[in-house]
Enzyme design. Structure first.
Site, PDB file in Angstrom:
ATOM      1  N   LYS A   1     -15.960  -9.169   7.491  1.00  0.00           N
ATOM      2  CA  LYS A   1     -14.933 -10.053   6.927  1.00  0.00           C
ATOM      3  C   LYS A   1     -15.561 -11.328   6.364  1.00  0.00           C
ATOM      4  CE  LYS A   1     -11.181  -7.695   7.478  1.00  0.00           C
ATOM      5  NZ  LYS A   1     -10.343  -7.308   6.338  1.00  0.00           N
TER       6      LYS A   1
ATOM      7  N   GLU B   1     -14.387 -11.945  -6.194  1.00  0.00           N
ATOM      8  CA  GLU B   1     -13.008 -11.640  -6.578  1.00  0.00           C
ATOM      9  C   GLU B   1     -12.013 -12.575  -5.888  1.00  0.00           C
ATOM     10  OE1 GLU B   1     -15.225  -9.502  -5.436  1.00  0.00           O
ATOM     11  OE2 GLU B   1     -15.205  -7.617  -6.562  1.00  0.00           O
TER      12      GLU B   1
ATOM     13  N   CYS C   1      -8.550  -1.818   3.778  1.00  0.00           N
ATOM     14  CA  CYS C   1      -8.519  -2.985   4.681  1.00  0.00           C
ATOM     15  C   CYS C   1      -9.898  -3.347   5.193  1.00  0.00           C
ATOM     16  CB  CYS C   1      -7.647  -2.699   5.895  1.00  0.00           C
ATOM     17  SG  CYS C   1      -5.994  -2.255   5.443  1.00  0.00           S
TER      18      CYS C   1
ATOM     19  N   SER D   1      -7.217   1.997  -2.438  1.00  0.00           N
ATOM     20  CA  SER D   1      -5.993   1.264  -2.729  1.00  0.00           C
ATOM     21  C   SER D   1      -6.361  -0.070  -3.353  1.00  0.00           C
ATOM     22  CB  SER D   1      -5.217   1.032  -1.427  1.00  0.00           C
ATOM     23  OG  SER D   1      -4.293  -0.004  -1.608  1.00  0.00           O
TER      24      SER D   1
ATOM     25  N   CYS E   1     -10.950  -1.681  14.340  1.00  0.00           N
ATOM     26  CA  CYS E   1     -11.302  -3.103  14.485  1.00  0.00           C
ATOM     27  C   CYS E   1     -11.461  -3.538  15.943  1.00  0.00           C
ATOM     28  CB  CYS E   1     -10.255  -3.974  13.825  1.00  0.00           C
ATOM     29  SG  CYS E   1      -9.896  -3.461  12.148  1.00  0.00           S
TER      30      CYS E   1
ATOM     31  N   GLU F   1     -16.594 -10.274   3.015  1.00  0.00           N
ATOM     32  CA  GLU F   1     -15.421 -10.084   2.161  1.00  0.00           C
ATOM     33  C   GLU F   1     -14.905 -11.429   1.636  1.00  0.00           C
ATOM     34  OE1 GLU F   1     -11.611  -9.014   4.020  1.00  0.00           O
ATOM     35  OE2 GLU F   1     -11.398  -7.456   2.512  1.00  0.00           O
TER      36      GLU F   1
ATOM     37  N   GLU G   1       0.828  -1.204   0.000  1.00  0.00           N
ATOM     38  CA  GLU G   1       0.000   0.000   0.000  1.00  0.00           C
ATOM     39  C   GLU G   1       0.867   1.260   0.000  1.00  0.00           C
ATOM     40  OE1 GLU G   1      -3.469  -0.443   2.330  1.00  0.00           O
ATOM     41  OE2 GLU G   1      -4.010   1.665   2.234  1.00  0.00           O
TER      42      GLU G   1
ATOM     43  N   GLU H   1       2.238   1.745  -3.467  1.00  0.00           N
ATOM     44  CA  GLU H   1       1.195   2.344  -4.303  1.00  0.00           C
ATOM     45  C   GLU H   1       1.050   3.835  -3.972  1.00  0.00           C
ATOM     46  OE1 GLU H   1      -2.647   0.544  -3.700  1.00  0.00           O
ATOM     47  OE2 GLU H   1      -3.613   1.776  -5.247  1.00  0.00           O
TER      48      GLU H   1
END
Lengths: 674, 168
Positions: free
Chosen positions: A358, A366, A299, A319, A503, A361, A279, A282
């Site tokens: 999560k 993907e 994240c 990102s 988190c 996710e 990251e 980038e």
């Protein structure tokens, strides 16, 4: 008001800055019961459990009564005690009675109040009209049979997260809390953050459990079950076993996972270190070329979905880095099957996460390749705690054990990812050395730490000025994005975590409502960082080795294949097109975007003109016209879609030309068919 | 082209109310006047236009019995079942209409969407009890025979309109 007193149960209590009686009563150390009062939410006054007797006023709800000097308050009269009992009994008479099998059992506030008020028998007949629970979401289960209609979930979703996926519907005895039009939770704008489940006093909203699937794989001898543990779990799980919040139990977690039967135990903080390198790489590239600035962190899957559905024009600012959880999954599936000599489909990756999003996710398309998911199961901290209980382990007494190498080795930078501001700080620790080419002794960037939901920091690194925003809570994220969009604010890097505090305050964590708990967990993670030998991701020797053997360099082709992803814009609610005009079966489809951005750019006028054109040319039978919501081209609106072609920056001339072009093809097709 | 006119009307209604979320109820009333019910996709459109969540709009639309999310027939028959009308046998009237229209259990509209029948709790016309309202017209001191005749009259009028339209 300062310098004055109220009398609570004959005790003088000074009024400081309390806005309501409830806060004063709690300051007097009387634990007045409530369902619907939370200091972080607006005052609702629905549950009536905080009723108190005020001399000269009679019975009043303490939460919505401002204190006045010399007020005489009684909290425990016979009348109040009777009333509280009746309220709880009435709630129980309209409540599912399957407490022993409820996920919230022992942490349920209704259960606790029934016990506290000594209710051994409900005098009223059970009136519950059983409704099916909604299990459509990968993250959450909504069971209306356990709802007490306190509205906490409704308010946290709209006030704190600015999503509003659920609300009250119908009235009187029919009142329910449901998504719009009674749709399933996975069909609407819910971002799966789970804050509703965190705040729900009962079992009406709970994280969806995957415990059974995990046990099944553990007991299957042909599977190699690999665990990855997120940073925030280690400072919270102890709470389920009587340890104070913030106690670090990394060693006990490793021991418990081994005892339960996990074959390999790794740390998501390792891939957090990896995230930092990718990251930051980038970021340096983008900030030096002025490409898509600000860069947004990626994240948090709830935040990612939030951008995808509300801010399509900013999707490419995220990102491209996968979250640490998904980086771990991809690496594990790529490397472990050859290393452990098992078939890729027999490597089972289980994440232990503080988070319900999560789960969503891990199921994103993907992150699946040839039918194999990068992450197979996601357990919340709570679910992991229940597995420990089920296995009969005495968590507190477990001797600490270590994680497996290499994915079990982390630096402090990877551990503070669990705090709001942690990702930014970890990135700064890398960027400051990368840009100056020097090693620094110090590593703490305290300017990005703190309690506020929106924090800004300006930093000068190697002659470059960087402006950062650190945001937690999606309502705050919305405010920041709106200011960026209007040009009022400029940032280079924006870190967003959906849950207030990051988190550590996730919905998968052990049940808590006091913000002090979250603060202690935050402190615990920063202490962890200090205790570790290394604090900068770039110093992690196993990361260096990983780049040497597998990935090549930061941002390489291989790194992109395994560690990066892409996003998509998505509709908030499925099937929401408005049909305006329909032709016959062979008609050409024309959709005009009525999303906010296109609307402001004149899509209403454009639709009007298109309809005028269709009318004047007598094309009514040959076209279907729809008003649609968002073609994800908001920066170039107004957007329309003619057939399969999307036309950005559309004018009536462009639209007519496109219809003509498609119209010719249509006419030929019609002719052929005739 | 009917739907186009309606949709343009919805846009006008929202603009006329300054896209102000506090004016949600008047907006929904006007939209319902246009469509005779509140279609789901139009409610989502209204929510998006006002910058509020569709769940909130759904909540308001389901809270008030004035709003309906189900299409209603061209003629909405509301039989009063307030205390006075109930005592004077309003449920008998209701039963007569249901039988006349051939509605089955759980149905409130005829398949051709000409009629919808429902009960309301007091029209405020107790002096005329038992009473009912067909669209905006009030009928009082009804008998099962009379309500049956009223239905017949409407059917006849519709049939005439139809043949006039075809004749023209």
């Amino acid at each position: 008001m300062n310098g004055t007193f109220v009398f609570i149960d004959n005790k003088e209590i000074p009024i400081e800055n309390e806005q309501n009686l409830l806060e004063l009563i709690r300051k007097a150390r009387v634990d007045l019961p409530t369902f619907c009062y939370h200091s972080e939410l607006s005052i609702y006054g629905a549950c009536r459990l905080c009723m108190v007797q005020v001399e000269g006023m009679g019975l009043v709800p303490a939460c919505s009564t401002p204190p006045t000097p010399e007020m005489k308050v009684s909290t425990n009269t016979e009348e109040i005690r009777k009333m509280r009992k009746i309220i709880v009994e009435l709630l129980l008479a309209n409540h599912s009675q399957n407490c022993p099998t409820c996920q919230k059992s022992t942490t349920c506030q209704l259960q606790a109040l029934a016990k506290r008020f000594g209710i051994t028998k409900v005098r009223f007949k059970n009136q519950l009209r059983e409704m099916p629970p909604d299990e459509s979401s990968p993250s959450l289960v909504r069971d209306p049979n356990k709802c007490v209609l306190c509205g906490d979930c409704v308010r946290i979703c709209s006030e704190v997260q600015s999503v509003g996926a659920i609300d009250f519907a119908y009235r009187g005895a029919q009142t329910v809390v449901i998504p719009s039009f009674g749709k399933a939770l996975d069909q609407v704008e819910c971002v799966n953050c789970g804050q509703c489940a965190r705040i729900c006093p009962t079992g009406a909203l709970t994280p969806k459990s995957e415990v059974d699937e995990v046990w099944k794989d553990i007991h299957n001898p042909s599977k190699v079950v690999v665990a990855q543990v997120a940073p925030a779990v280690r400072v919270a799980i102890g709470e389920m076993f009587g340890l104070p919040p913030g106690t670090t139990t990394t060693g006990q977690i490793a021991a418990a996972l081994r005892a339960i039967g996990f074959d390999k135990i790794y740390d998501t903080s390792f891939t957090a270190d990896l995230t930092v390198l990718e990251e930051s790489g980038e970021f340096i590239k983008r900030v030096t070329t002025g490409d898509r600035i600000p860069q947004f962190t990626s994240c948090c899957p709830a935040w990612v979905k939030f951008v995808e559905q509300y801010y399509p024009e900013f999707v490419n600012h995220l990102s491209s880095c996968r979250s640490p959880q998904q980086m771990f999954g991809a690496l594990a599936k790529e490397m472990l099957s050859s290393e452990l000599n098992v078939r890729p489909e027999d490597v089972v990756v289980v994440s232990i996460m503080p988070c319900t999003a999560k789960k969503f996710e891990a199921k994103r398309p993907e992150f699946e390749h040839d039918g194999v998911r990068d992450v197979d199961h996601v357990l919340t901290t709570q679910e992991f705690g229940r597995m420990i209980e089920e296995a009969g382990l005495h968590f507190k007494e477990l001797g600490p054990e270590s994680f497996h190498m290499p994915f079990g080795f982390k630096t402090g930078a990877g551990v503070i990812f669990g705090n709001s501001g942690g990702v930014s700080e970890a990135v700064l620790r890398y960027v400051s050395e990368k840009l100056t080419g020097q090693k620094h002794e110090s590593y703490e960037f305290t300017s990005v730490r703190g309690e506020n939901g929106i924090r800004e920091a300006k930093l000068s690194v190697a002659g470059n000025e960087f402006t950062l925003a650190v945001v937690s809570g999606l309502g705050n994220a919305r405010r920041v994005l709106d200011r960026i969009r209007s040009g009022e604010a400029h940032y280079d890097l924006v870190e967003v975590m959906a849950c207030p505090g990051g988190c550590v305050g996730g919905a998968g964590q052990p049940v808590f409502s006091d913000p002090v708990v979250r603060r202690q967990r935050t402190k615990g993670l920063y202490e962890n960082d200090r205790m570790l030998e290394l604090h900068k991701s770039q110093d992690n020797p196993y990361i260096t080795e990983l780049y040497g053997t597998v990935l090549g360099e930061v941002g390489s082709h291989k790194a992109h294949e395994l560690l990066h992803t892409s996003y998509r814009t998505r509709k908030r609610i499925l099937d929401e097109d408005v049909s305006i005009s329909s032709g016959d079966e062979k008609s050409l489809d024309i959709s005009v975007c009525f999303g906010t951005s296109c609307f402001l750019k004149g899509s209403q006028k454009l639709l009007h003109d298109i309809l005028g054109h269709i009318r004047s040319k007598g094309l009514n039978a040959r076209v279907n016209v729809n008003a649609s919501f968002c073609f994800e081209k908001c920066d170039k609106g107004p957007t329309i879609k003619v057939g399969s072609r999307t036309i950005e920056g559309c004018t009536i001339e462009k639209a007519i030309e496109a219809i003509k072009r498609e119209g010719v093809a249509l006419a030929e097709e019609v002719r052929q068919n005739v | 082209m009917e739907t186009i006119r309606k949709f343009e009307r919805v846009c006008e209604i929202i603009d006329h109310n300054q896209r102000n979320a506090a004016r949600l109820i008047p907006i929904l009333q006007a939209v319902q006047a246009e469509y005779r019910y509140l279609p789901e996709e139009i409610l989502t459109f209204v929510a998006t236009s006002l910058g509020i969540s569709p769940a909130r709009v759904f909540g308001v639309a389901t809270f008030y019995s004035l709003f309906t999310l189900k299409p209603k027939g061209k003629y909405l028959i509301r039989v009063c079942n307030g205390t006075a009308c109930h005592v004077k046998g309003s449920m008998g009237l209701y039963g007569a209409i249901v039988k006349k229209l051939g509605l089955r259990e759980g149905e409130d509209s005829t398949p051709d969407m000409l009629f919808t029948v429902e009960t309301v709790n007091c029209l405020g016309a107790c002096g005329l009890s038992p009473a009912m309202v067909v669209n905006d017209e009030v009928y009082g001191q009804l008998t099962p025979q009379r309500v049956s005749d009223i239905v017949d009259e409407i059917v006849l009028k519709e049939a005439q309109n139809e043949s006039d339209a075809h004749g023209a």
